[in-house]
Design an enzyme around this catalytic site. Structure first.
Site, PDB file in Angstrom:
ATOM      1  N   GLU A 134       4.349  -4.962   7.731  1.00 33.01           N
ATOM      2  CA  GLU A 134       3.438  -3.984   8.349  1.00 33.01           C
ATOM      3  C   GLU A 134       3.755  -3.673   9.811  1.00 33.01           C
ATOM      4  OE1 GLU A 134       2.526  -6.456   6.387  1.00 33.01           O
ATOM      5  OE2 GLU A 134       1.129  -5.713   4.881  1.00 33.01           O
ATOM      6  N   GLY A 167       1.055  -5.222   0.923  1.00 30.43           N
ATOM      7  CA  GLY A 167      -0.058  -5.426  -0.011  1.00 30.43           C
ATOM      8  C   GLY A 167       0.383  -6.101  -1.301  1.00 30.43           C
ATOM      9  N   ALA A 202       0.852  -1.188   0.000  1.00 36.10           N
ATOM     10  CA  ALA A 202       0.000   0.000   0.000  1.00 36.10           C
ATOM     11  C   ALA A 202       0.889   1.241   0.000  1.00 36.10           C
ATOM     12  CB  ALA A 202      -0.885  -0.011   1.232  1.00 36.10           C
ATOM     13  N   GLU A 228       0.283  -9.656  -0.478  1.00 37.40           N
ATOM     14  CA  GLU A 228      -1.145 -10.008  -0.359  1.00 37.40           C
ATOM     15  C   GLU A 228      -1.807 -10.099  -1.743  1.00 37.40           C
ATOM     16  OE1 GLU A 228      -1.511  -6.736   2.481  1.00 37.40           O
ATOM     17  OE2 GLU A 228      -2.634  -8.099   3.778  1.00 37.40           O
TER      18      GLU A 228
HETATM   19  N1  COA Z   1       4.495   3.442  -0.569  1.00 38.79           N
HETATM   20  C1  COA Z   1       4.847   4.640  -1.048  1.00 38.79           C
HETATM   21  N2  COA Z   1       6.021   4.892  -1.622  1.00 38.79           N
HETATM   22  C2  COA Z   1       6.888   3.878  -1.692  1.00 38.79           C
HETATM   23  C3  COA Z   1       6.601   2.603  -1.212  1.00 38.79           C
HETATM   24  C4  COA Z   1       5.329   2.397  -0.626  1.00 38.79           C
HETATM   25  N3  COA Z   1       4.925   1.218  -0.160  1.00 38.79           N
HETATM   26  N4  COA Z   1       7.658   1.805  -1.415  1.00 38.79           N
HETATM   27  C5  COA Z   1       8.574   2.561  -2.030  1.00 38.79           C
HETATM   28  N5  COA Z   1       8.120   3.815  -2.186  1.00 38.79           N
HETATM   29  C6  COA Z   1       8.790   4.963  -2.780  1.00 38.79           C
HETATM   30  C7  COA Z   1       9.846   5.571  -1.847  1.00 38.79           C
HETATM   31  O1  COA Z   1       9.252   6.403  -0.900  1.00 38.79           O
HETATM   32  C8  COA Z   1      10.689   6.318  -2.862  1.00 38.79           C
HETATM   33  O2  COA Z   1      10.020   7.508  -3.215  1.00 38.79           O
HETATM   34  P1  COA Z   1      10.881   8.855  -3.540  1.00 38.79           P
HETATM   35  O3  COA Z   1      11.747   8.492  -4.713  1.00 38.79           O
HETATM   36  O4  COA Z   1       9.827   9.858  -3.851  1.00 38.79           O
HETATM   37  O5  COA Z   1      11.667   9.136  -2.288  1.00 38.79           O
HETATM   38  C9  COA Z   1      10.661   5.413  -4.076  1.00 38.79           C
HETATM   39  O6  COA Z   1       9.516   4.562  -3.926  1.00 38.79           O
HETATM   40  C10 COA Z   1      11.883   4.551  -4.163  1.00 38.79           C
HETATM   41  O7  COA Z   1      11.982   3.791  -2.965  1.00 38.79           O
HETATM   42  P2  COA Z   1      13.330   3.516  -2.179  1.00 38.79           P
HETATM   43  O8  COA Z   1      12.995   3.127  -0.781  1.00 38.79           O
HETATM   44  O9  COA Z   1      14.267   4.671  -2.355  1.00 38.79           O
HETATM   45  O10 COA Z   1      13.906   2.276  -3.008  1.00 38.79           O
HETATM   46  P3  COA Z   1      14.860   1.116  -2.499  1.00 38.79           P
HETATM   47  O11 COA Z   1      15.251   0.374  -3.735  1.00 38.79           O
HETATM   48  O12 COA Z   1      15.928   1.641  -1.612  1.00 38.79           O
HETATM   49  O13 COA Z   1      13.925   0.156  -1.585  1.00 38.79           O
HETATM   50  C11 COA Z   1      11.899  -1.091  -1.052  1.00 38.79           C
HETATM   51  C12 COA Z   1      12.824  -0.522  -2.157  1.00 38.79           C
HETATM   52  C13 COA Z   1      10.661  -1.616  -1.749  1.00 38.79           C
HETATM   53  C14 COA Z   1      12.613  -2.215  -0.305  1.00 38.79           C
HETATM   54  C15 COA Z   1      11.551   0.035  -0.048  1.00 38.79           C
HETATM   55  O14 COA Z   1      11.090   1.170  -0.779  1.00 38.79           O
HETATM   56  C16 COA Z   1      10.504  -0.323   0.961  1.00 38.79           C
HETATM   57  O15 COA Z   1      10.787  -0.977   1.952  1.00 38.79           O
HETATM   58  N6  COA Z   1       9.224   0.112   0.726  1.00 38.79           N
HETATM   59  C17 COA Z   1       8.159  -0.041   1.678  1.00 38.79           C
HETATM   60  C18 COA Z   1       7.650  -1.450   1.711  1.00 38.79           C
HETATM   61  C19 COA Z   1       6.583  -1.614   2.763  1.00 38.79           C
HETATM   62  O16 COA Z   1       6.811  -1.412   3.953  1.00 38.79           O
HETATM   63  N7  COA Z   1       5.367  -1.980   2.317  1.00 38.79           N
HETATM   64  C20 COA Z   1       4.251  -2.256   3.197  1.00 38.79           C
HETATM   65  C21 COA Z   1       3.410  -1.102   3.358  1.00 38.79           C
HETATM   66  S1  COA Z   1       2.134  -1.497   4.540  1.00 38.79           S
END
Ligand code: COA
Length: 265
Positions: free
Chosen positions: A140, A117, A72, A120
């Site tokens: 989460e 998500g 999400a 999921e």
């Molecule tokens: N929601 C919103 N934005 C997200 C996102 C999410 N779930 N996951 C990644 N992004 C965005 C980041 O904020 C970043 O935005 P920006 O460029 O405007 O700063 C962009 O995507 C790139 O993400 P970044 O974290 O820099 O990439 P990364 O390669 O270092 O890491 C992930 C990738 C997927 C491991 C990491 O982004 C992450 O852990 N995301 C969240 C996952 C999560 O907790 N999901 C469950 C939500 S309940």
């Protein structure tokens, strides 16, 4: 490949000449995170694929090679309170339920991170094929949340309560190989073979009798019923299969040593 151009902005929808709909979540700069627009467009695509008689099966994937879907959209979380959070979860669940309830096979082609998500979404699909660099997780609790799009219910049903508890309580990520070991995914392949592997699986399934496949999907979807109830459902659906033209055709073809020609009736 023919393309449906129905003003979609965050999801791509394409139907190929085999009748396979490819739905691609298309926000690669945000790791294909699910905001309200993505969920709404995903829902439109699912409904379209269900209605369109030319569509025989569906593949859901993410744009790029980094992420299937990173869950999400965390940007939206600032606005959530107890009331809106409940509605937020119900909406995502409704969309994912529609995927699970599709009478045509739906395969997740997991091309990278499948977190929250995203994981999921993958487990709401009927089968999962993963690229060998894919990563799965339910992070989460790290955000002070629990999975809200079906994770606490579908994950234990798929991999057992113990392993689901470990993933959901620790928030730790696991590799595609480990996901395969524990039955979370059906196949792990190099990224360049991901979509072809998903298509091959769809070819196999859609070469069978379509009504039988739909009935089997329905029975499998309800395989968490108490045993006696589940068996009653199975018998009723078996009966429905026996009433189809394709059943007569399948039996006749077997007995006459020829290939069956199924009509989906
Ligand atoms: N929601 C919103 N934005 C997200 C996102 C999410 N779930 N996951 C990644 N992004 C965005 C980041 O904020 C970043 O935005 P920006 O460029 O405007 O700063 C962009 O995507 C790139 O993400 P970044 O974290 O820099 O990439 P990364 O390669 O270092 O890491 C992930 C990738 C997927 C491991 C990491 O982004 C992450 O852990 N995301 C969240 C996952 C999560 O907790 N999901 C469950 C939500 S309940």
């Amino acid at each position: 490949m023919s393309t449906e151009t129905t003003a979609l902005q965050t999801v791509r929808y394409e139907v190929d000449s085999d009748g396979f709909a490819l739905i691609t979540i298309n926000r690669p700069d945000k790791h294909n995170a699910l905001n309200h627009q993505v969920l709404t467009e995903l829902d439109r695509c699912i409904r379209q694929a269900r209605q369109d008689e030319a569509v025989k099966g569906v593949i859901i994937t993410g744009a790029g090679e980094k992420s299937f879907c990173a869950g999400a959209d965390i940007q939206q979380f600032r606005e959530l309170d107890a009331y809106s959070g409940h509605r937020f979860a119900l909406y995502g669940q409704a969309v994912f339920n529609r995927i699970e309830e599709m009478p045509k096979p739906v395969i997740a082609a997991v091309n990278g991170y499948a977190l929250g998500g995203g994981c999921e979404l993958a487990i709401a699909c009927h089968l999962r094929v993963a690229a060998d660099h894919a990563v799965f997780g339910q992070p989460e609790v790290s955000l002070g949340l629990i999975p809200g799009y079906g994770g606490t219910q579908r994950l234990p049903r798929l991999i057992g309560r113990g392993l689901a508890a470990e993933l959901i309580l620790t928030g730790e990520r696991i590799s595609a190989r480990w996901a395969f070991e524990i039955g979370l995914v059906n196949r792990v392949v190099p990224i360049e073979h991901l979509l072809d592997t998903a298509r091959e699986l769809l070819q196999k399934i859609t070469s069978k009798a379509p009504v039988a496949v739909a009935l089997a999907l329905e029975a499998l979807r309800q395989s968490d019923l108490p045993l006696r109830q589940g068996l009653r459902l199975e018998a009723a659906l078996f009966g429905q299969a026996c009433g189809t033209e394709d059943f007569r055709e399948g039996v006749d073809a077997f007995l006459n040593r020829r290939k069956p020609v199924f009509k989906g009736r």
